[in-house]
Write an enzyme that holds these catalytic residues in place. Structure first.
Site, PDB file in Angstrom:
ATOM      1  N   SER A 145       0.391  -5.083  -4.877  1.00 47.22           N
ATOM      2  CA  SER A 145       0.514  -3.675  -4.528  1.00 47.22           C
ATOM      3  C   SER A 145       0.852  -3.527  -3.045  1.00 47.22           C
ATOM      4  CB  SER A 145      -0.772  -2.933  -4.897  1.00 47.22           C
ATOM      5  OG  SER A 145      -0.616  -1.552  -4.726  1.00 47.22           O
ATOM      6  N   ASP A 295       5.364   2.210  -2.749  1.00 50.05           N
ATOM      7  CA  ASP A 295       4.778   0.935  -2.329  1.00 50.05           C
ATOM      8  C   ASP A 295       5.563  -0.230  -2.942  1.00 50.05           C
ATOM      9  OD1 ASP A 295       3.920   1.213  -4.945  1.00 50.05           O
ATOM     10  OD2 ASP A 295       1.905   0.486  -4.569  1.00 50.05           O
ATOM     11  N   ASP A 297       5.287  -2.439  -5.349  1.00 48.69           N
ATOM     12  CA  ASP A 297       5.511  -2.583  -6.785  1.00 48.69           C
ATOM     13  C   ASP A 297       5.871  -1.266  -7.459  1.00 48.69           C
ATOM     14  OD1 ASP A 297       2.797  -1.689  -6.512  1.00 48.69           O
ATOM     15  OD2 ASP A 297       2.395  -2.342  -8.554  1.00 48.69           O
ATOM     16  N   ASP A 299       4.512   1.770  -7.960  1.00 54.32           N
ATOM     17  CA  ASP A 299       3.717   2.681  -8.780  1.00 54.32           C
ATOM     18  C   ASP A 299       3.145   3.842  -7.963  1.00 54.32           C
ATOM     19  OD1 ASP A 299       1.879   1.099  -7.426  1.00 54.32           O
ATOM     20  OD2 ASP A 299       0.787   0.458  -9.213  1.00 54.32           O
TER      21      ASP A 299
END
Length: 571
Positions: A145, A295, A297, A299
Site C-alpha cells: 500500500s 496510492d 496499489d 485503492d
C-alpha cells in the site's frame, strides 16, 4: 532458541546461496538488523502480511512468501477438492513486486493450481474485480500500500473478491504456520499460467463507469489534475476518465512514471498533503477544479477541491466519503430505488455522520472493524437479503456498488468528478456542497494522531500503551465527561453514568478502544495492523448554520481536537 540460533538455521541447504550469504553477512557484522530480522516470524495476519524486505523470519522474502503461498495452496486444495482451482495474481510498482508475483505463481502452479497472472502492474481493486469476473477461487496481490519503499506485502482474497475473513482467515493462518521451509514447492509449471493485461482493464473500467455514473452534467467543463504518485493507476485512471466523458484532464507527468522509490515524494500516501504538492502546483497553473491522487496499489484516493477562499484544500477521508455517500443516496432516492432493504458500510473508526446520512435516506448503516475486508464480509453476509449501495472508511477508501469487494479508487474517482462537474454547472464547488450537507446533518470534523514505535521495543511500548488506556481510561476530554468506554477486545461497553457494562458481540474481537463523551466527541485508539504505529482517531461535532458560519466553527473544532490531544498526552 536465540536469535543467532534462528539465523544459523538459514545457513542450511534448504536456502539458496544468495540467502545464505546475506544471513552470514548479518551474523558477521553483529548488526542490530540481525535481531530485528529473526526475533519473530513475520506475522501472517487475517488479511495477509506486510513487512520490510530482506532475509530472515521477520522479513518479506522468497521463503516467507513461499511459506504463505504453500499454506494457502494446501488450504485451497482441501476446500475445493476435485475442482480446477484458479487464483488471480496482481502486483504493484514496488521493488521486487513483479518477481514476487511470479514466485507466488510458481508455488501455486507447482501445487497444480491454475494462475491468472497480470503481465504488468495493476491496481488492487482490479485484482478484486478479476477474481469475480473470471470466477476464480481466490486472488493474491503483492503490495505494501502506502508504506515506505523498503516494504512489500501480500494480501489474500477469497472467491467473492473480498479479502479473507472468518472462518477462512484463521484456517489459512494455521496452514501457513504448519509449513516448513523445506516443504515449499518452488518448481512451477508455466503451462498452468494464463497471462492477462489490457483486455481486462477495459472490462474493469467499463464496469466502474456503469456503477459510478448517475448523470451527465458539465463533464466537458471540469478541469481535473490527476497523479498516480508513481503507482499502478497510470494503467487505468486516465483511460477511465476519458471513457467517462471528462475532456480536461492534466496529468502530473513526472509522477505518472511507475517507481518503487517514489522519487518525487517522501511518502506516496494521498492522505498526506505533501504527496499531492506537485499536483497542487499544476492545479494553480491550469486553474483546476479538482485534484486527485492515488496510492501505489491504487485503492486509496486523495481529493482536493477549492475551499471558500478559492484555494485548493485536501479533504480528509470522512469528508470525501460524506460527499460521495450523500450524493449517491440522493440519486437513488430520486430514481425510486430505495425500498428500505438497502445498506451502506462503514467502520468503527469512521465518522458517525454516516449513521445520520443513512437515517435521512431510510437505509441501514452497518459497521465493522477497521479495513474494507469487513465491508466485503457485510456484502457477502447479506447478499440476496439486503442491497449494498456504497461504503467507505476514514483512511481515504471508498467503493460504489459491489462489483469490487475492496476500496476502489477508479469508480470513486469517476463519481467524485461527476459530483464536481455537477456542482460547477450549478455555480458552486464540492466544498460548498459539503457545507450544505453539514448544515442539514451537523458538522463533523476529525483528526488523526499516529505515534510510530519501531522494532521489538516499539511493539512492547504500544502494547503497554493499550494496556494503560484500557485500565485507566480518561474521565474527561476537552471539557466533556467520558460517558461510554467501548472495548472491542473484551467486547464490552461501559456506561460510566450507570456504572454498568453491556455486552457487545455483534463485532469480532479486536484490540481497539473507543471513548465517547457527553457532547459527542469520539476517540478511537488502536494499534495499526500493518505499520509500527498506534493510532488515535479523534472526531468532534457541532452545528453550522450557514456558509459564513463555517470558518469559525472549523477553527473551534480544530482547537477542540488539540484539547483532546493534550488531555490524552499525545503532544
Amino acid at each position: 532458541m536465540t536469535t543467532l540460533e534462528k539465523a544459523q538455521l538459514w545457513l542450511s541447504d534448504t536456502f539458496d546461496k544468495e540467502t545464505q550469504d546475506a544471513v552470514q553477512a548479518l551474523i558477521n557484522s553483529n548488526s542490530p538488523d540481525l535481531e530485528d530480522s529473526f526475533y519473530r516470524e513475520l506475522e501472517f495476519g487475517t488479511g495477509g502480511m506486510r513487512g520490510v524486505m530482506g532475509v530472515g523470519t521477520n522479513r518479506l522474502n522468497k521463503y516467507t512468501l513461499g511459506q504463505a503461498t504453500q499454506g494457502l495452496a494446501n488450504y485451497m486444495l482441501q476446500q475445493f477438492k476435485g475442482e480446477e482451482i484458479k487464483v488471480a495474481i496482481a502486483y504493484d510498482v514496488r521493488h521486487n513486486s513483479k518477481e514476487f508475483g511470479k514466485l507466488v505463481a510458481d508455488v501455486l502452479t507447482a501445487n497444480g493450481i491454475k494462475v491468472l497472472l497480470f503481465k504488468d502492474h495493476r491496481p488492487t481493486p482490479e485484482l478484486s474485480f478479476t477474481v469475480r469476473d473470471k470466477k476464480c477461487n481466490g486472488g493474491i496481490v503483492l503490495t505494501a500500500s502506502h508504506n515506505p519503499p523498503e516494504y512489500n506485502g501480500y494480501k489474500v482474497y477469497w472467491n467473492d473478491g473480498a479479502q479473507i475473513v472468518p472462518p477462512h482467515d484463521e484456517a489459512i493462518i494455521k496452514e501457513v504456520y504448519s509449513v516448513k521451509f523445506d516443504e515449499i514447492k518452488f518448481n512451477g509449471n508455466d503451462d498452468l499460467i494464463e497471462w492477462i493485461g489490457e483486455e481486462q482493464d477495459d472490462v474493469y473500467i467499463d464496469t466502474c463507469i456503469e456503477n459510478s455514473t448517475y448523470q451527465n452534467v458539465g463533464k466537458e467543463n471540469l478541469n481535473i489534475v490527476f497523479t498516480s504518485i508513481h503507482g499502478t493507476t497510470y494503467t487505468t485512471i486516465p483511460k477511465a476518465l476519458e471513457k467517462a466523458g471528462f475532456k480536461k484532464v492534466d496529468l502530473v507527468k513526472e509522477q505518472m512514471i511507475p517507481s518503487g522509490n517514489f522519487t518525487t515524494v517522501e511518502s506516496p500516501n494521498p492522505e498526506e498533503p505533501a504527496a499531492l504538492e506537485m499536483a497542487m502546483d499544476l492545479a494553480r497553473i491550469t486553474n483546476a477544479d479538482i485534484v486527485i491522487g492515488t496510492d501505489p496499489d491504487g485503492d486509496r484516493l486523495g481529493i482536493a477541491v477549492r475551499n471558500l477562499d478559492g484555494e485548493m484544500q485536501l479533504l480528509n477521508g470522512n469528508q470525501t466519503n460524506t460527499i460521495l455517500t450523500y450524493y449517491i443516496l440522493n440519486e437513488w432516492r430520486k430514481q425510486g430505488r430505495i425500498t428500505g432493504k438497502e445498506f451502506i458500510g462503514s467502520t468503527i473508526v469512521t465518522s458517525d455522520i454516516f449513521f445520520d446520512i443513512a437515517q435521512k435516506f431510510g437505509v441501514d448503516c452497518k459497521v465493522g472493524l477497521t479495513g474494507f475486508k469487513w465491508i466485503g464480509k457485510m456484502i457477502r453476509d447479506f447478499e440476496g437479503k439486503e442491497k449494498f449501495i456504497c461504503g467507505g472508511e476514514e483512511s481515504f477508501g471508498f467503493m460504489t456498488g459491489d462489483f469490487v469487494r475492496d476500496k476502489d479508487s477508479c469508480g470513486s474517482i469517476i463519481l467524485a468528478c461527476e459530483i464536481a462537474a455537477w456542482c460547477k454547472a450549478n455555480g458552486r464547488t464540492m466544498y460548498q456542497y459539503m457545507i450544505e450537507i453539514y448544515q442539514e446533518l451537523g458538522m463533523y470534523y476529525e483528526g488523526l494522531v499516529n505515534l510510530v514505535r519501531k522494532g521489538r521495543d516499539g511493539a512492547e511500548e504500544i502494547q503497554n500503551m493499550m494496556k494503560n488506556f484500557r485500565e485507566n481510561p480518561p474521565k474527561e476530554l476537552a471539557g466533556s465527561l467520558v460517558e461510554e468506554v467501548k472495548d472491542f477486545k473484551e467486547q464490552t461497553n461501559f456506561i460510566v453514568s450507570k456504572g454498568e457494562k453491556q455486552v457487545m458481540n455483534d463485532i469480532p474481537k479486536s484490540n481497539v478502544l473507543i471513548y465517547y463523551t457527553q457532547d459527542g466527541t469520539k476517540v478511537c485508539v488502536r494499534p495499526s495492523g500493518t505499520e509500527p504505529k498506534i493510532k488515535f482517531y479523534i472526531s468532534v461535532k457541532d452545528s453550522v448554520a450557514s456558509e459564513t458560519d463555517f470558518k469559525d466553527k472549523l477553527k473551534s473544532l480544530e482547537a477542540k481536537i488539540e484539547d483532546v490531544r493534550r488531555d490524552l498526552k499525545l503532544d
